[in-house]
Write a protein that holds these residues in place. Structure first.
Motif, PDB file in Angstrom:
ATOM      1  N   LEU A  41      -5.853 -38.218  -5.744  1.00 55.25           N
ATOM      2  CA  LEU A  41      -7.081 -38.891  -5.320  1.00 55.25           C
ATOM      3  C   LEU A  41      -7.184 -40.210  -6.080  1.00 55.25           C
ATOM      4  O   LEU A  41      -7.157 -40.241  -7.307  1.00 55.25           O
ATOM      5  N   VAL A  42      -7.274 -41.320  -5.334  1.00 59.93           N
ATOM      6  CA  VAL A  42      -7.349 -42.645  -5.948  1.00 59.93           C
ATOM      7  C   VAL A  42      -8.667 -43.286  -5.515  1.00 59.93           C
ATOM      8  O   VAL A  42      -8.816 -43.693  -4.362  1.00 59.93           O
ATOM      9  N   GLY A  43      -9.619 -43.380  -6.445  1.00 59.18           N
ATOM     10  CA  GLY A  43     -10.897 -44.002  -6.109  1.00 59.18           C
ATOM     11  C   GLY A  43     -11.737 -43.139  -5.180  1.00 59.18           C
ATOM     12  O   GLY A  43     -11.460 -41.960  -4.946  1.00 59.18           O
ATOM     13  N   ASP A  44     -12.783 -43.740  -4.621  1.00 58.67           N
ATOM     14  CA  ASP A  44     -13.714 -43.051  -3.734  1.00 58.67           C
ATOM     15  C   ASP A  44     -13.143 -43.089  -2.317  1.00 58.67           C
ATOM     16  O   ASP A  44     -13.241 -44.096  -1.617  1.00 58.67           O
TER      17      ASP A  44
ATOM     18  N   GLY B 165      -7.366 -38.530  -9.771  1.00 57.57           N
ATOM     19  CA  GLY B 165      -6.441 -37.602 -10.417  1.00 57.57           C
ATOM     20  C   GLY B 165      -5.735 -36.722  -9.408  1.00 57.57           C
ATOM     21  O   GLY B 165      -5.784 -36.956  -8.199  1.00 57.57           O
ATOM     22  N   GLU B 166      -5.066 -35.706  -9.938  1.00 52.59           N
ATOM     23  CA  GLU B 166      -4.293 -34.786  -9.109  1.00 52.59           C
ATOM     24  C   GLU B 166      -5.166 -33.622  -8.645  1.00 52.59           C
ATOM     25  O   GLU B 166      -5.910 -33.033  -9.427  1.00 52.59           O
ATOM     26  N   TYR B 167      -5.031 -33.297  -7.357  1.00 55.81           N
ATOM     27  CA  TYR B 167      -5.783 -32.188  -6.764  1.00 55.81           C
ATOM     28  C   TYR B 167      -4.875 -31.407  -5.821  1.00 55.81           C
ATOM     29  O   TYR B 167      -3.758 -31.835  -5.513  1.00 55.81           O
ATOM     30  N   ARG B 168      -5.407 -30.277  -5.346  1.00 58.40           N
ATOM     31  CA  ARG B 168      -4.692 -29.507  -4.338  1.00 58.40           C
ATOM     32  C   ARG B 168      -5.692 -28.754  -3.469  1.00 58.40           C
ATOM     33  O   ARG B 168      -6.816 -28.459  -3.891  1.00 58.40           O
ATOM     34  N   PHE B 169      -5.263 -28.461  -2.250  1.00 54.43           N
ATOM     35  CA  PHE B 169      -6.051 -27.639  -1.340  1.00 54.43           C
ATOM     36  C   PHE B 169      -5.501 -26.215  -1.388  1.00 54.43           C
ATOM     37  O   PHE B 169      -4.283 -26.008  -1.315  1.00 54.43           O
ATOM     38  N   ARG B 170      -6.405 -25.263  -1.500  1.00 51.29           N
ATOM     39  CA  ARG B 170      -6.026 -23.853  -1.365  1.00 51.29           C
ATOM     40  C   ARG B 170      -6.881 -23.283  -0.250  1.00 51.29           C
ATOM     41  O   ARG B 170      -8.117 -23.356  -0.306  1.00 51.29           O
TER      42      ARG B 170
ATOM     43  N   LEU C 122       4.339 -43.272  -2.471  1.00 50.69           N
ATOM     44  CA  LEU C 122       2.999 -42.904  -2.033  1.00 50.69           C
ATOM     45  C   LEU C 122       1.949 -43.234  -3.085  1.00 50.69           C
ATOM     46  O   LEU C 122       2.272 -43.467  -4.259  1.00 50.69           O
ATOM     47  N   ASN C 123       0.697 -43.256  -2.649  1.00 53.03           N
ATOM     48  CA  ASN C 123      -0.377 -43.526  -3.603  1.00 53.03           C
ATOM     49  C   ASN C 123      -0.411 -42.439  -4.674  1.00 53.03           C
ATOM     50  O   ASN C 123      -0.169 -41.270  -4.406  1.00 53.03           O
ATOM     51  N   GLY C 124      -0.661 -42.850  -5.882  1.00 52.69           N
ATOM     52  CA  GLY C 124      -0.669 -41.917  -6.995  1.00 52.69           C
ATOM     53  C   GLY C 124       0.631 -41.876  -7.762  1.00 52.69           C
ATOM     54  O   GLY C 124       0.730 -41.195  -8.781  1.00 52.69           O
ATOM     55  N   GLY C 125       1.659 -42.572  -7.266  1.00 52.20           N
ATOM     56  CA  GLY C 125       2.902 -42.664  -8.025  1.00 52.20           C
ATOM     57  C   GLY C 125       4.029 -41.770  -7.554  1.00 52.20           C
ATOM     58  O   GLY C 125       5.156 -41.913  -8.021  1.00 52.20           O
ATOM     59  N   SER C 126       3.789 -40.838  -6.638  1.00 50.59           N
ATOM     60  CA  SER C 126       4.867 -39.970  -6.167  1.00 50.59           C
ATOM     61  C   SER C 126       5.638 -40.651  -5.040  1.00 50.59           C
ATOM     62  O   SER C 126       5.231 -41.695  -4.527  1.00 50.59           O
ATOM     63  N   SER C 127       6.746 -40.062  -4.646  1.00 47.41           N
ATOM     64  CA  SER C 127       7.562 -40.629  -3.571  1.00 47.41           C
ATOM     65  C   SER C 127       8.178 -39.507  -2.759  1.00 47.41           C
ATOM     66  O   SER C 127       8.233 -38.354  -3.185  1.00 47.41           O
ATOM     67  N   MET C 128       8.644 -39.847  -1.558  1.00 50.84           N
ATOM     68  CA  MET C 128       9.279 -38.870  -0.684  1.00 50.84           C
ATOM     69  C   MET C 128      10.309 -39.575   0.175  1.00 50.84           C
ATOM     70  O   MET C 128      10.234 -40.785   0.404  1.00 50.84           O
ATOM     71  N   ALA C 129      11.294 -38.821   0.640  1.00 56.92           N
ATOM     72  CA  ALA C 129      12.328 -39.384   1.507  1.00 56.92           C
ATOM     73  C   ALA C 129      11.758 -39.626   2.900  1.00 56.92           C
ATOM     74  O   ALA C 129      10.910 -38.871   3.378  1.00 56.92           O
ATOM     75  N   LEU C 130      12.220 -40.676   3.540  1.00 54.00           N
ATOM     76  CA  LEU C 130      11.779 -40.991   4.895  1.00 54.00           C
ATOM     77  C   LEU C 130      12.044 -39.819   5.833  1.00 54.00           C
ATOM     78  O   LEU C 130      11.252 -39.541   6.732  1.00 54.00           O
TER      79      LEU C 130
END
Length: 229
Positions: free
Chosen positions: A110-113, A171-176, A212-220
């Motif tokens: 989560l970045v900002g509002d 910060g970092e969050y997750r959905f359960r 991606l936002n938050g600093g992580s990355s993923m393969a196309l």
């Protein structure tokens, strides 16, 4: 003066000619089609007139060279094709900057509002479905009742606020996600949308990476779905 070949055979003659024939520097030590036919002509001129090269042996030599030359050309064509594909993928990836991509992961940053969109996935209809939002410490910050959903994918949105009504800190969050499936309490899968900030064209293993936002990355290649930013 060069002696005539008197029993070594055409192949031995060709090997001798290869050793004494100097390949042009521009060929990087590789025999070209012109080199091959020059050697073949030399071989014919030095052969024993009483033991000429058999037709099948001549055809075998020419076939072997043609096959090798064809494979070389095919490799070059595939290299050019792969380069073209990489350029196309890079162009495709660059168009994703500023947009959101679906990630098969229930964790997000989560970045900002901001609002966070996602999808819940179930193979069967589910009832009493509830989405729990948890922070990095595993603390529940919001509960979103959903109710009943059909089998398949169902979109949802979290407004980025805690149960107190205030915006959740970055910060970092997750959905359960939990629900009742076939009379049993079941945890359902969740996917999230992540915004693409930039693209790395040559990542690990030469693959194209989406940052991606938050600093992580993923393969196309791992992108499931694309939406507006």
């Amino acid at each position: 003066m060069v002696d005539t070949v008197s029993g070594g055979g055409a192949l031995d003659s060709l090997r001798w000619q290869q050793e004494s024939y100097k390949v042009a520097d521009k060929d990087d030590g590789m025999l070209t089609q012109e080199d091959f036919f020059a050697l073949l002509t030399k071989e014919l001129s030095y052969q024993d007139p009483t033991k000429p090269v058999e037709n099948n042996e001549m055809i075998s030599q020419m076939t072997a060279f043609s096959t090798t030359d064809g494979v070389t050309q095919l490799n070059e064509q595939f290299t050019n094709f792969a380069s073209s594909m990489s350029s196309g993928q890079a162009l495709q990836a660059s168009s994703l900057v500023g947009r959101s991509v679906m990630v098969e992961d229930n964790s997000f940053t989560l970045v900002g509002d901001e609002e966070v969109k996602g999808k819940l996935v179930t193979d069967e209809p589910a009832s009493n479905v509830v989405i729990y939002v948890e922070n990095a410490a595993g603390e529940r910050v919001q509960t979103v009742p959903v109710g009943s959903v059909a089998a398949g994918e169902s979109a949802f949105t979290w407004d980025g606020k805690e149960s107190s009504g205030y915006a959740a800190p970055a910060g970092e969050y997750r959905f359960r996600i939990a629900g009742i499936v076939d009379g049993k309490s079941t945890e359902l899968s969740a996917m999230t949308y992540r915004k693409v900030d930039s693209v790395t064209l040559a990542g690990a293993g030469g693959s194209i990476l989406l940052n991606l936002n938050g600093g992580s990355s993923m393969a196309l290649s791992d992108v499931v779905e694309v939406s507006e930013g």
